[in-house]
Design a protein around this motif. Structure first.
Motif, PDB file in Angstrom:
ATOM      1  N   ARG B  97       0.819  -1.214   0.000  1.00 20.84           N
ATOM      2  CA  ARG B  97       0.000   0.000   0.000  1.00 20.84           C
ATOM      3  C   ARG B  97       0.853   1.264   0.000  1.00 20.84           C
ATOM      4  O   ARG B  97       0.507   2.252  -0.627  1.00 20.84           O
ATOM      5  CB  ARG B  97      -0.913  -0.047   1.235  1.00 20.84           C
ATOM      6  CG  ARG B  97      -1.975   0.998   1.344  1.00 20.84           C
ATOM      7  CD  ARG B  97      -3.258   0.676   0.616  1.00 20.84           C
ATOM      8  NE  ARG B  97      -3.894  -0.590   0.892  1.00 20.84           N
ATOM      9  CZ  ARG B  97      -4.682  -0.857   1.923  1.00 20.84           C
ATOM     10  NH1 ARG B  97      -4.866   0.048   2.857  1.00 20.84           N
ATOM     11  NH2 ARG B  97      -5.276  -2.009   2.025  1.00 20.84           N
ATOM     12  N   ARG B  98       2.007   1.254   0.678  1.00 25.70           N
ATOM     13  CA  ARG B  98       2.839   2.469   0.758  1.00 25.70           C
ATOM     14  C   ARG B  98       4.039   2.412  -0.188  1.00 25.70           C
ATOM     15  O   ARG B  98       4.977   3.165  -0.048  1.00 25.70           O
ATOM     16  CB  ARG B  98       3.338   2.676   2.189  1.00 25.70           C
ATOM     17  CG  ARG B  98       2.272   2.622   3.239  1.00 25.70           C
ATOM     18  CD  ARG B  98       2.205   3.909   4.059  1.00 25.70           C
ATOM     19  NE  ARG B  98       0.965   3.956   4.845  1.00 25.70           N
ATOM     20  CZ  ARG B  98      -0.057   4.736   4.543  1.00 25.70           C
ATOM     21  NH1 ARG B  98       0.005   5.539   3.498  1.00 25.70           N
ATOM     22  NH2 ARG B  98      -1.141   4.735   5.290  1.00 25.70           N
ATOM     23  N   THR B 181     -13.605   7.225   1.604  1.00 20.13           N
ATOM     24  CA  THR B 181     -12.273   6.626   1.473  1.00 20.13           C
ATOM     25  C   THR B 181     -11.670   6.961   0.117  1.00 20.13           C
ATOM     26  O   THR B 181     -10.465   7.197  -0.011  1.00 20.13           O
ATOM     27  CB  THR B 181     -12.359   5.097   1.656  1.00 20.13           C
ATOM     28  OG1 THR B 181     -13.076   4.833   2.852  1.00 20.13           O
ATOM     29  CG2 THR B 181     -10.985   4.479   1.735  1.00 20.13           C
ATOM     30  N   ASP B 184     -10.144  10.643   0.329  1.00 19.80           N
ATOM     31  CA  ASP B 184      -8.878  10.746   1.050  1.00 19.80           C
ATOM     32  C   ASP B 184      -8.814   9.721   2.172  1.00 19.80           C
ATOM     33  O   ASP B 184      -9.635   9.763   3.093  1.00 19.80           O
ATOM     34  CB  ASP B 184      -8.732  12.163   1.630  1.00 19.80           C
ATOM     35  CG  ASP B 184      -7.314  12.430   2.089  1.00 19.80           C
ATOM     36  OD1 ASP B 184      -6.768  11.575   2.817  1.00 19.80           O
ATOM     37  OD2 ASP B 184      -6.761  13.472   1.693  1.00 19.80           O
ATOM     38  N   HIS B 185      -7.848   8.828   2.108  1.00 13.53           N
ATOM     39  CA  HIS B 185      -7.741   7.776   3.119  1.00 13.53           C
ATOM     40  C   HIS B 185      -7.571   8.357   4.525  1.00 13.53           C
ATOM     41  O   HIS B 185      -8.223   7.935   5.473  1.00 13.53           O
ATOM     42  CB  HIS B 185      -6.537   6.870   2.813  1.00 13.53           C
ATOM     43  CG  HIS B 185      -6.792   5.935   1.692  1.00 13.53           C
ATOM     44  ND1 HIS B 185      -6.044   4.810   1.475  1.00 13.53           N
ATOM     45  CD2 HIS B 185      -7.720   5.940   0.718  1.00 13.53           C
ATOM     46  CE1 HIS B 185      -6.493   4.186   0.411  1.00 13.53           C
ATOM     47  NE2 HIS B 185      -7.502   4.854  -0.069  1.00 13.53           N
ATOM     48  N   ASP B 186      -6.657   9.353   4.647  1.00 11.57           N
ATOM     49  CA  ASP B 186      -6.303   9.854   5.981  1.00 11.57           C
ATOM     50  C   ASP B 186      -7.476  10.570   6.629  1.00 11.57           C
ATOM     51  O   ASP B 186      -7.779  10.359   7.799  1.00 11.57           O
ATOM     52  CB  ASP B 186      -5.088  10.775   5.893  1.00 11.57           C
ATOM     53  CG  ASP B 186      -3.857   9.977   5.486  1.00 11.57           C
ATOM     54  OD1 ASP B 186      -3.821   8.771   5.820  1.00 11.57           O
ATOM     55  OD2 ASP B 186      -2.973  10.537   4.825  1.00 11.57           O
ATOM     56  N   VAL B 187      -8.141  11.406   5.830  1.00 10.63           N
ATOM     57  CA  VAL B 187      -9.275  12.141   6.383  1.00 10.63           C
ATOM     58  C   VAL B 187     -10.383  11.168   6.739  1.00 10.63           C
ATOM     59  O   VAL B 187     -11.028  11.288   7.783  1.00 10.63           O
ATOM     60  CB  VAL B 187      -9.761  13.228   5.399  1.00 10.63           C
ATOM     61  CG1 VAL B 187     -10.983  13.932   5.962  1.00 10.63           C
ATOM     62  CG2 VAL B 187      -8.638  14.208   5.116  1.00 10.63           C
ATOM     63  N   ARG B 189     -10.038   8.199   7.732  1.00 16.92           N
ATOM     64  CA  ARG B 189      -9.648   7.546   8.980  1.00 16.92           C
ATOM     65  C   ARG B 189      -9.945   8.463  10.166  1.00 16.92           C
ATOM     66  O   ARG B 189     -10.434   8.022  11.202  1.00 16.92           O
ATOM     67  CB  ARG B 189      -8.164   7.181   8.911  1.00 16.92           C
ATOM     68  CG  ARG B 189      -7.774   6.041   9.840  1.00 16.92           C
ATOM     69  CD  ARG B 189      -6.343   5.566   9.614  1.00 16.92           C
ATOM     70  NE  ARG B 189      -6.198   4.677   8.477  1.00 16.92           N
ATOM     71  CZ  ARG B 189      -5.418   4.905   7.433  1.00 16.92           C
ATOM     72  NH1 ARG B 189      -4.709   6.008   7.363  1.00 16.92           N
ATOM     73  NH2 ARG B 189      -5.331   4.033   6.461  1.00 16.92           N
ATOM     74  N   LEU B 190      -9.692   9.774   9.969  1.00 14.59           N
ATOM     75  CA  LEU B 190      -9.968  10.742  11.039  1.00 14.59           C
ATOM     76  C   LEU B 190     -11.458  10.798  11.364  1.00 14.59           C
ATOM     77  O   LEU B 190     -11.855  11.089  12.474  1.00 14.59           O
ATOM     78  CB  LEU B 190      -9.474  12.131  10.624  1.00 14.59           C
ATOM     79  CG  LEU B 190      -7.955  12.315  10.638  1.00 14.59           C
ATOM     80  CD1 LEU B 190      -7.605  13.690  10.098  1.00 14.59           C
ATOM     81  CD2 LEU B 190      -7.427  12.137  12.051  1.00 14.59           C
ATOM     82  N   VAL B 195     -10.435   2.162   7.200  1.00 10.24           N
ATOM     83  CA  VAL B 195     -10.087   2.174   5.777  1.00 10.24           C
ATOM     84  C   VAL B 195      -9.791   0.765   5.259  1.00 10.24           C
ATOM     85  O   VAL B 195     -10.220   0.388   4.167  1.00 10.24           O
ATOM     86  CB  VAL B 195      -8.901   3.126   5.527  1.00 10.24           C
ATOM     87  CG1 VAL B 195      -8.366   2.962   4.116  1.00 10.24           C
ATOM     88  CG2 VAL B 195      -9.330   4.564   5.746  1.00 10.24           C
ATOM     89  N   ASP B 196      -9.072  -0.021   6.051  1.00 10.58           N
ATOM     90  CA  ASP B 196      -8.751  -1.387   5.600  1.00 10.58           C
ATOM     91  C   ASP B 196     -10.018  -2.192   5.364  1.00 10.58           C
ATOM     92  O   ASP B 196     -10.116  -2.936   4.382  1.00 10.58           O
ATOM     93  CB  ASP B 196      -7.859  -2.093   6.627  1.00 10.58           C
ATOM     94  CG  ASP B 196      -6.418  -1.617   6.520  1.00 10.58           C
ATOM     95  OD1 ASP B 196      -6.095  -1.024   5.466  1.00 10.58           O
ATOM     96  OD2 ASP B 196      -5.645  -1.823   7.466  1.00 10.58           O
TER      97      ASP B 196
END
Lengths: 382, 304
Positions: B97-98, B181, B184-187, B189-190, B195-196
């Motif tokens: 993923r990264r 998702t 934006d994945h990060d937002v 998650r917030l 997300v997973d």
């Protein structure tokens, strides 16, 4: 002591050699070569060819051989269906001193081998390599007992005209073989007064042929001739039935559809009445020579010859024997000259051999139409 | 006129399959920006699993209630392929993923080759045939055009599945989470979204739809082989780009349009059958020159 033995041995060798030299020339065997895939993926074909040739050769030898009592021997070489082995085989057979060669099975093997036989001027007949390019190299001593694809095209075209089918659609799959066959069939069909309403191709491996079939329906031919392979052909037949094209329009296919899977894919109902042009199966050959040979083959090996190519190899052998008999020699130039000019209407196992053209291709055709009835291919009867 | 109608029906049927498969490409791209080249092979896997289950059912000597049995088989295969999709994501994509965008694509190609060869070894390289006559061979003549029951079923089931997906993504909480998702994945998650789990969900939905397409292709055409996924995958991928990748209605529109393009090319252009694919891809290029983001745009944000 050791010296004496050596002297005695040398004497023996000298005597043996002298005796060998004195042997009457008539007894020296004539070597005929066979090269083909005796092992490997096409082993089935190569083995069968050897069986057929051996059987015919034994017959000739029983009757006293050729050229005043000289026996025939078969020298075989296994090229495994690989082009690299094919060249080695050709070199080996040349050094063995064969007067003529039958082989190889596939065009990719026959091509390199034929160059070597041509270089050493040895009569070379292939029983089964149909690539057009083989007879375009100007080799004077190269022949084939199989037919090129244009003969099948001619046969199909004549058949359609004879049946009174004036309009035809030709569909191929863009492969060299299928496109060639479709083009030949179209050419002959038009020469004989037929009209081509559609000439097009499908993409092999695809699943949906309804767009092109709908177009065929609109064009309204009397017959569709599909020259591609059986997985696509079977599916086309199925979809043609669903679109209501068959049985109103005849669906005919080339010899690449001569496979039971064709019927399985199309389904028994849709396949009913579909025609397939192909070389006949050995058991369906109508000629007395064929029937007699198949009996002999069964008597010796306990099974029927399974492939038409085996019998083509038998015909290649017969042609060589005829050439040796007629010219009363094993001289390549004489034999080749004879085969090109005087060899006519020989009753072969696979049907009459009308002769060979200037390139060495067999004249005439032995193709047949098979029709699918109750999920089986049966020879088409008027 | 009847010919045009017939060609339109032909094109729609082809397009329905493309659309079903294209949805899998587009959803994964929307959420992960990954082109999942193994998706076509999951579709092929669905076709083979369907064949196995149908053969087992018939092999057990049961022929009555085939319609209900097919329905159950449909659901079982969709579940099985969805599980395969989730495993694929866990094993081949999540660890990467990264790792930038190239590594997962290579990994996807690897999964594709693995699946094709596994199926080839298990089922053999030859064509396999679906049993005939499972769906009654009924056909109607509508204004001169032939329509079979299987064609109608194909279209109805495809549209139903596409409609259901559209509803799910747009009108449910989980659907909203998928769209978040994608933005934006990060937002996401917030906002408390797992997300997973959402990525796994996408790898359930796409492959399940592909599997449904696989069984329908088997039932409709009757002939499958292990490289089936390659041809359909390529076309479906094209359809997804045509409609705007990452965009669910776009995948549906793209699939249908590609099916109709192909049919019209083969049906009306001289020698069109031979040039069918060339013509449809040429049209694709033309459309992308005019609208580089596809017909409905690839802005995932609002559209997914």
């Amino acid at each position: 002591m050791r010296k004496k033995i050596l002297v005695a041995l040398s004497l023996l060798v000298i005597i043996a050699l002298a005796l060998a030299g004195c042997k009457p020339k008539a007894a020296e065997p004539i070597k005929i070569g066979f090269q083909g895939p005796i092992t490997g993926k096409w082993a089935y074909e190569g083995e069968g060819m050897v069986k057929v040739i051996q059987l015919l050769m034994d017959k000739v030898n029983e009757q006293g051989g050729l050229l005043g009592g000289r026996k025939l021997v078969l020298v075989t070489c296994d090229d495994k269906g690989e082009p690299s082995d094919a060249s080695l085989c050709a070199d080996k057979l040349v050094s063995e001193g064969v007067v003529a060669v039958i082989g190889s099975y596939s065009s990719t093997c026959t091509e390199p081998a034929s160059a070597i036989y041509n270089e050493h001027n040895i009569l070379h007949i292939t029983p089964s390599s149909t690539a057009t390019v083989l007879t375009t190299k100007g080799y004077k001593q190269f022949f084939r007992t199989c037919f090129l694809d244009d003969r099948q095209g001619l046969f199909a075209a004549e058949f359609f005209i004879k049946k009174g089918w004036k309009k035809a659609a030709f569909i191929h799959d863009n492969s060299t073989y299928a496109k060639g066959l479709a083009e030949w069939a179209k050419k002959y069909y038009e020469e004989k007064g037929g009209t081509t309403v559609l000439f097009d191709a499908i993409t092999p491996g695809e699943l949906d042929f309804t767009p092109i079939l709908t177009r065929i329906k609109e064009a309204g031919p009397d017959v569709i001739y599909f020259t591609g392979y059986h997985p696509d052909g079977g599916l086309m037949v199925k979809q043609a039935k669903e679109l209501g094209i068959t049985p109103g329009i005849v669906f005919a296919a080339g010899n690449a559809c001569n496979n039971p899977e064709f019927i399985e894919i199309a389904g028994k109902d849709a396949a009913e009445g579909v025609l397939v042009s192909t070389e006949p199966l050995p058991g369906d050959l109508p000629y007395p020579e064929a029937k007699k040979f198949i009996e002999d083959f069964k008597a010796k090996y306990g099974e029927e010859p399974a492939s038409i190519w085996w019998l083509m190899a038998g015909d290649a052998f017969n042609v060589i024997v005829e050439a040796i008999k007629a010219t009363n020699s094993t001289d390549t130039d004489k034999m080749a000259e004879y085969l090109h000019t005087k060899f006519k209407d020989y009753p072969g196992i696979t049907g009459p051999i009308l002769g060979f053209d200037e390139k060495g291709d067999r004249l005439g055709t032995i193709h047949k139409f098979y029709v699918i009835k109750d999920g089986k291919f049966v020879p088409y009867e008027e | 006129m009847d010919i045009l109608l017939q060609q339109a029906i032909n094109g729609l049927t082809i397009g329905a399959f493309y659309a079903l498969i294209a949805l899998g490409y587009t959803m994964v791209y929307g959420v992960l920006k990954l082109i999942n080249f193994a998706h076509g092979d999951l579709f092929m896997l669905g076709a083979y699993m369907g064949l196995t289950l149908i053969s087992m059912y018939l092999g057990a000597g049961m022929t009555s209630g085939i319609i209900w049995a097919l329905l159950v088989i449909f659901i079982l295969v969709m579940i099985a392929v969805a599980i395969a999709g989730v495993i694929m994501e866990r094993v081949a994509y999540r660890p990467l993923r990264r790792a930038g965008r190239l590594a997962p694509v290579v990994s996807a190609l690897g999964v594709s080759i693995f699946l094709e060869n596994a199926v080839m070894i298990i089922y053999g390289p030859r064509y396999r045939m679906y049993p005939k006559g499972l769906i009654p061979e009924i056909q109607w003549n509508i204004a001169g055009a032939q329509v079979t029951l299987m064609q109608v079923l194909t279209l109805v089931i495809s549209f139903f599945l596409m409609g259901a997906l559209y509803y799910f993504v747009h009108y449910t909480r989980l659907g909203t989470a998928i769209r978040a998702t994608a933005i934006d994945h990060d937002v996401a998650r917030l906002m408390g979204i797992n997300v997973d789990a959402i990525v796994s969900l996408v790898f359930i939905l796409g492959p399940a739809l592909g599997a449904a397409g696989g069984i329908m292709v088997g039932l409709y055409y009757g002939r499958i082989n292990f490289v089936l996924g390659w041809g359909y995958g390529l076309k479906a991928f094209t359809a997804a780009i045509l409609g705007g990748i990452g965009n669910i209605p776009g995948a549906m529109v793209g699939g249908m349009l590609l099916g109709i393009f192909e049919t019209l090319a083969a049906g009306y252009i001289p020698q069109g059958g031979a040039w069918k694919d060339a013509i449809s891809f040429f049209l694709l290029i033309l459309i992308l020159i005019v609208r580089p983001t596809g017909l409905l745009g690839e802005r995932v944000v609002e559209k997914l």
